[in-house]
Each structure stands twice: as structure tokens, then as C-alpha cells.
Design a protein around this motif. Structure first.
Motif, PDB file in Angstrom:
ATOM      1  N   ARG A   1      44.350  -7.910  89.721  1.00  0.00           N
ATOM      2  CA  ARG A   1      44.162  -8.432  88.353  1.00  0.00           C
ATOM      3  C   ARG A   1      43.044  -7.685  87.617  1.00  0.00           C
ATOM      4  N   LEU A   2      42.375  -6.802  88.330  1.00  0.00           N
ATOM      5  CA  LEU A   2      41.265  -6.047  87.733  1.00  0.00           C
ATOM      6  C   LEU A   2      41.802  -4.789  87.052  1.00  0.00           C
ATOM      7  N   VAL A   3      41.484  -4.606  85.775  1.00  0.00           N
ATOM      8  CA  VAL A   3      41.927  -3.426  85.025  1.00  0.00           C
ATOM      9  C   VAL A   3      40.786  -2.409  84.989  1.00  0.00           C
ATOM     10  N   THR A   4      41.060  -1.200  85.458  1.00  0.00           N
ATOM     11  CA  THR A   4      40.032  -0.155  85.433  1.00  0.00           C
ATOM     12  C   THR A   4      40.614   1.171  84.942  1.00  0.00           C
ATOM     13  N   ASN A   5      39.790   1.943  84.276  1.00  0.00           N
ATOM     14  CA  ASN A   5      40.106   3.356  84.016  1.00  0.00           C
ATOM     15  C   ASN A   5      38.834   4.207  84.109  1.00  0.00           C
ATOM     16  N   VAL A   6      37.772   3.572  84.687  1.00  0.00           N
ATOM     17  CA  VAL A   6      36.500   4.278  84.845  1.00  0.00           C
ATOM     18  C   VAL A   6      36.681   5.554  85.676  1.00  0.00           C
ATOM     19  N   GLU A   7      37.705   5.548  86.544  1.00  0.00           N
ATOM     20  CA  GLU A   7      37.951   6.702  87.417  1.00  0.00           C
ATOM     21  C   GLU A   7      38.120   7.989  86.611  1.00  0.00           C
ATOM     22  N   SER A   8      38.800   7.902  85.469  1.00  0.00           N
ATOM     23  CA  SER A   8      39.095   9.128  84.708  1.00  0.00           C
ATOM     24  C   SER A   8      38.268   9.300  83.443  1.00  0.00           C
ATOM     25  N   VAL A   9      37.523   8.258  83.033  1.00  0.00           N
ATOM     26  CA  VAL A   9      36.749   8.395  81.784  1.00  0.00           C
ATOM     27  C   VAL A   9      35.251   8.152  81.967  1.00  0.00           C
ATOM     28  N   GLY A  10      34.842   7.622  83.130  1.00  0.00           N
ATOM     29  CA  GLY A  10      33.425   7.292  83.317  1.00  0.00           C
ATOM     30  C   GLY A  10      33.043   6.089  82.469  1.00  0.00           C
ATOM     31  N   ASN A  11      31.737   5.928  82.289  1.00  0.00           N
ATOM     32  CA  ASN A  11      31.208   4.841  81.460  1.00  0.00           C
ATOM     33  C   ASN A  11      31.104   5.361  80.025  1.00  0.00           C
ATOM     34  N   THR A  12      31.934   4.811  79.134  1.00  0.00           N
ATOM     35  CA  THR A  12      31.953   5.288  77.741  1.00  0.00           C
ATOM     36  C   THR A  12      31.283   4.289  76.796  1.00  0.00           C
ATOM     37  N   GLY A  13      30.388   3.466  77.319  1.00  0.00           N
ATOM     38  CA  GLY A  13      29.584   2.575  76.482  1.00  0.00           C
ATOM     39  C   GLY A  13      30.438   1.595  75.697  1.00  0.00           C
ATOM     40  N   ALA A  14      30.212   1.544  74.379  1.00  0.00           N
ATOM     41  CA  ALA A  14      30.919   0.576  73.531  1.00  0.00           C
ATOM     42  C   ALA A  14      32.416   0.865  73.451  1.00  0.00           C
ATOM     43  N   ALA A  15      32.833   2.064  73.862  1.00  0.00           N
ATOM     44  CA  ALA A  15      34.262   2.413  73.812  1.00  0.00           C
ATOM     45  C   ALA A  15      34.999   1.931  75.045  1.00  0.00           C
ATOM     46  N   SER A  16      34.268   1.498  76.078  1.00  0.00           N
ATOM     47  CA  SER A  16      34.926   1.373  77.377  1.00  0.00           C
ATOM     48  C   SER A  16      35.977   0.274  77.442  1.00  0.00           C
ATOM     49  N   ILE A  17      35.727  -0.899  76.871  1.00  0.00           N
ATOM     50  CA  ILE A  17      36.738  -1.965  76.946  1.00  0.00           C
ATOM     51  C   ILE A  17      37.983  -1.621  76.124  1.00  0.00           C
ATOM     52  N   PRO A  18      37.849  -1.201  74.855  1.00  0.00           N
ATOM     53  CA  PRO A  18      39.102  -0.865  74.138  1.00  0.00           C
ATOM     54  C   PRO A  18      39.830   0.326  74.740  1.00  0.00           C
ATOM     55  N   LEU A  19      39.103   1.273  75.334  1.00  0.00           N
ATOM     56  CA  LEU A  19      39.780   2.389  76.010  1.00  0.00           C
ATOM     57  C   LEU A  19      40.559   1.891  77.227  1.00  0.00           C
ATOM     58  N   ALA A  20      39.950   0.984  77.993  1.00  0.00           N
ATOM     59  CA  ALA A  20      40.642   0.432  79.167  1.00  0.00           C
ATOM     60  C   ALA A  20      41.849  -0.394  78.727  1.00  0.00           C
ATOM     61  N   LEU A  21      41.697  -1.151  77.640  1.00  0.00           N
ATOM     62  CA  LEU A  21      42.818  -1.940  77.124  1.00  0.00           C
ATOM     63  C   LEU A  21      43.959  -1.030  76.673  1.00  0.00           C
ATOM     64  N   ALA A  22      43.607   0.036  75.938  1.00  0.00           N
ATOM     65  CA  ALA A  22      44.643   0.933  75.419  1.00  0.00           C
ATOM     66  C   ALA A  22      45.371   1.630  76.558  1.00  0.00           C
ATOM     67  N   ASP A  23      44.616   2.055  77.554  1.00  0.00           N
ATOM     68  CA  ASP A  23      45.207   2.698  78.730  1.00  0.00           C
ATOM     69  C   ASP A  23      46.165   1.733  79.427  1.00  0.00           C
ATOM     70  N   ALA A  24      45.692   0.506  79.649  1.00  0.00           N
ATOM     71  CA  ALA A  24      46.493  -0.485  80.379  1.00  0.00           C
ATOM     72  C   ALA A  24      47.720  -0.907  79.571  1.00  0.00           C
ATOM     73  N   ALA A  25      47.554  -1.091  78.275  1.00  0.00           N
ATOM     74  CA  ALA A  25      48.692  -1.513  77.449  1.00  0.00           C
ATOM     75  C   ALA A  25      49.727  -0.396  77.358  1.00  0.00           C
ATOM     76  N   ALA A  26      49.266   0.850  77.216  1.00  0.00           N
ATOM     77  CA  ALA A  26      50.203   1.976  77.121  1.00  0.00           C
ATOM     78  C   ALA A  26      50.991   2.149  78.415  1.00  0.00           C
TER      79      ALA A  26
END
Ligand code: UT7
Length: 353
Positions: free
Chosen positions: A282-307
Motif C-alpha cells: 500500500r506504500l507508494v514510492t518513486n524515491v528510487e528514481s527521483v530522490g528527495n525532490t522537496g515540495a515536488a515529491s508528493i505530486p511527483l509520486a502521485l503523478a507517477d503512480a496514477a500514470a
């Protein structure tokens, strides 16, 4: 008879557009190992990160924010909004805010535009701010962008931080709707503890340093973080904030289909899920390929997961973040059916969801 309320009581901000954008340049662990005393194995084991994206020289946070914002508007099928909010720790300039420039470059001249500064919690704070504009009746539609270019503030010779952070931008569009609709954002839990100011900071550049009589140490222009302490705070604060949000919403951990934490470090994310009692799937991650992107990290993870259809319409999603300040925050929503999602890694076309 009392006057009718200014806004209907069930008015809510509903997520209706989402996108992410990453600068094309990928910096691998191998590349970092050539100039730093580190290794791919150390970075993967301690952080789970294998690569991150860096902006090109001369590229600023607004450049990334405009790309993500344009795609989010397209995803929402929206040509205009009433307000633009940019969450960032790396604004183009310390004055003025970055949001008005981003709004103008998106052709949204004249709309309300302001920045939110809550470091890695910036997106969740921005979401609460943007949603509040809608629920207060100030705006019908808001574009919220989380964007950061940490490569501009991290010392490239600082092996502890240079391996963690990456650049990127993610954005959502919120519209006025009803609180029982899929996509309605809230409940929220937000918090801070300024006694932890020195755990994550950039010492120079603000009024504290400018008002001091002693000369600037050039090193003070860089981002610093007390990694071990921050690690512990990140786990406990995100876990506690997630629990607080569930309590506010009268929900249980079992009601959560997906948790999308701020992508700080894979070990931190796994600990949060484990401490909450959530199964790893149930854990959504994309830190593996983008690292810690600060304020962008949650919407980037959401966009990755939704796509990639990891998050599906109808699922209950919990967002939780922790960052400098110290700050933390969480938000609950039921995932809406979004018609178009841009993949953050795809700097070209769009993909149907
Ligand atoms: O967005 C805000 C949230 N922030 C974070 O998520 C960061 C949280 N902290 C962390 O992720 C971890 O603390 C780090 C990844 C920054 C560091 O991992 P750690 O397991 O806490 O390592 P450490 O700082 O305790 O360092 C262990 C050793 C040290 O060497 P000695 O003193 O044992 O000889 C460090 O000098 O690892 C060394 N080290 C490295 N070695 C190889 C530190 N960075 C590196 C490196 N490569 N990149």
C-alpha cells in the motif's frame, strides 16, 4: 432568521488535474561516485535511491514549475484558474515570490499568486492553503505547484546530502465541488516545531545573516541537514500526523488503500508504513528514481503512480509529509477519476489514464 452562510457547508476543494515534470538530465549513483567518496551500494542501501534529475545550469525553479503547471492545467482540461500557489524552498529569488512569475508565464496574468514555504512539507501546506481559498469562497479553481531545484542549494561536495536530493516539479488543479465527491481533499493535520530550526537549514541569505556584522562564510550559502536526527523525526512525525488525520476523519488504518509519504528516503518510508501497520504494497514510492525532490515529491509520486495505474479511482489515499521548520502535515482524499495524466519522466507527450 439568520443569514445564509457565505459558502455552502459541504463546499470542498476537489482534485481534478495532476502532472509532474522532471528535468531530462539524470544523475546516477555511479556519476556521483566519480566525484564523491561514496558508492552506488552505499547510496542504495542507506536511501534506496538509484538516480535523480538535475536542472541544467541556468534553469530555475520557475522553469520546472511552469512545465508541471501547464501539464496539470491540461490534465484538468482547464484554461484558467483564480489563483496560483507555488510551494518551494528554492524560489527563483528571495524577493519577489515565484508564483506571480509562474502565473504570468502560464498566461494567467492578474490572478492571485503567492508562495508557500514549508520545506518538504510545502505541498501539503500548499494543498491546505489552496483548498482553503476554495472552501472560503475566494476562488473557484486553484493551481498548486510544488517545485524545487535542490541542486542549486546543496553543496556538490557534501556527500551526505548530494546523494539524496533531486530537482523536479509536480502540480495539481483543485476546483470547487462537494465534500462527498471523489477527489475532495481533507481532513488535514498540520503542525510545526521551530525549536528544530537548525536541523534543516540554509544559514545565509535571510535577514538573520544579513543583519549580522560578521562576514558570510561561503559555506553558509549551502543547505545543511543533521541527517540522523532528521531521520528519526521524519518517521515519528509522519506516523503521528497520519494517525491524527485518520482520527479527525473518523477512519482506521485499515481504511487506507494507499499511503503517499514525502519521498525522503526509502527506509524512512518503509518505517512509516510499518509503524502504521500498513502492508508494504500500500506504500507508494518513486524515491528510487527521483530522490528527495522537496515540495515536488508528493505530486511527483502521485503523478507517477496514477500514470502507471498504481493508484486507482475510488481508493482512499493518505498523503503525509515532514520537512524543515520543523514542519509536518497529512491529508486524506478519495482518488478521483482523472482523464489525462502526464508521466513525470516523459518530457514529451501525454498519456491517457
Ligand atoms: O526531506 C527531509 C527529510 N530528510 C531526510 O530524509 C534525510 C534523513 N536522513 C537520512 O536519510 C540519513 O541520515 C542519511 C542518508 C543522510 C545518512 O544515512 P545514515 O545511515 O544516517 O548515515 P550516517 O549519517 O550515520 O553516517 C554513517 C557513516 C558515516 O561515517 P562514519 O562516521 O561512520 O565513519 C558517514 O560519514 O556513513 C558516512 N557517509 C557516507 N558514506 C558513503 C555519509 N554519507 C555517505 C555517503 N557515502 N554518501
Amino acid at each position: 432568521m439568520s443569514a445564509p452562510p457565505f459558502t455552502p457547508p459541504d463546499r470542498a476543494a476537489v482534485l481534478c488535474g495532476l502532472a509532474g515534470w522532471l528535468p531530462p538530465r539524470v544523475v546516477t549513483n555511479e556519476e556521483l561516485s566519480q566525484r564523491l567518496d561514496t558508492s552506488d551500494a552505499w547510496i542504495r542501501t542507506r536511501t534506496g535511491i538509484s538516480g535523480r534529475h538535475f536542472a541544467e545550469p541556468g534553469q530555475a525553479t520557475s522553469d520546472l514549475a511552469v512545465e508541471a503547471g501547464r501539464r496539470a492545467l491540461r490534465s484538468a482540461g482547464a484554461e484558467d484558474v483564480d489563483a496560483v500557489v507555488v510551494a518551494t524552498t528554492t524560489p527563483d529569488r528571495s524577493c519577489p515570490a515565484t508564483a506571480p512569475l509562474v502565473a504570468s508565464r502560464l498566461g494567467l496574468t492578474g490572478v492571485a499568486a503567492f508562495d508557500v514555504s514549508a520545506v518538504c512539507t510545502g505541498f501539503v501546506y500548499g494543498l491546505a492553503s489552496a483548498a482553503s481559498l476554495i472552501t472560503a469562497g475566494v476562488a473557484e479553481r486553484v493551481l498548486l505547484i510544488g517545485a524545487d531545484t535542490y541542486s542549486t542549494i546543496v553543496d556538490p561536495h557534501d556527500r551526505a546530502n548530494a546523494i539524496i536530493f533531486g530537482d523536479g516539479a509536480g502540480a495539481v488543479v483543485l476546483r470547487a465541488g462537494r465534500s462527498d465527491e471523489p477527489g475532495a481533499v481533507g481532513h488535514f493535520d498540520l503542525g510545526s516545531d521551530g525549536t528544530g530550526e537548525e536541523l534543516i537549514m540554509v544559514a545565509a541569505g535571510g535577514s538573520r545573516q544579513r543583519s549580522a556584522s560578521n562576514p558570510i562564510d561561503p559555506q553558509d550559502r549551502y543547505f545543511t541537514m543533521r541527517g540522523k536526527e532528521v531521520y528519526r523525526h521524519a518517521v515519528t512525525r509522519m506516523t503521528a500526523s497520519a494517525h491524527a488525520t485518520l482520527t479527525l476523519a473518523d477512519r482506521k488504518v485499515d481504511d487506507i488503500d494507499r499511503i503517499v509519504p514525502h519521498q525522503a528516503n526509502l527506509r524512512i518510508l518503509r518505517s512509516v508504513a510499518e509503524d502504521l501497520g500498513l502492508p508494504p504494497e500500500r506504500l507508494v514510492t518513486n524515491v528510487e528514481s527521483v530522490g528527495n525532490t522537496g515540495a515536488a515529491s508528493i505530486p511527483l509520486a502521485l503523478a507517477d503512480a496514477a500514470a502507471q495505474h498504481t493508484i486507482q479511482a475510488g481508493e482512499r489515499v493518505l498523503l503525509t509529509a515532514f520537512g524543515g521548520g520543523l514542519t509536518w502535515g497529512s491529508c486524506l482524499l478519495t482518488w478521483p477519476a482523472l482523464s489525462r495524466i502526464d508521466r513525470p519522466h516523459d518530457t514529451g507527450g501525454t498519456q491517457e489514464s
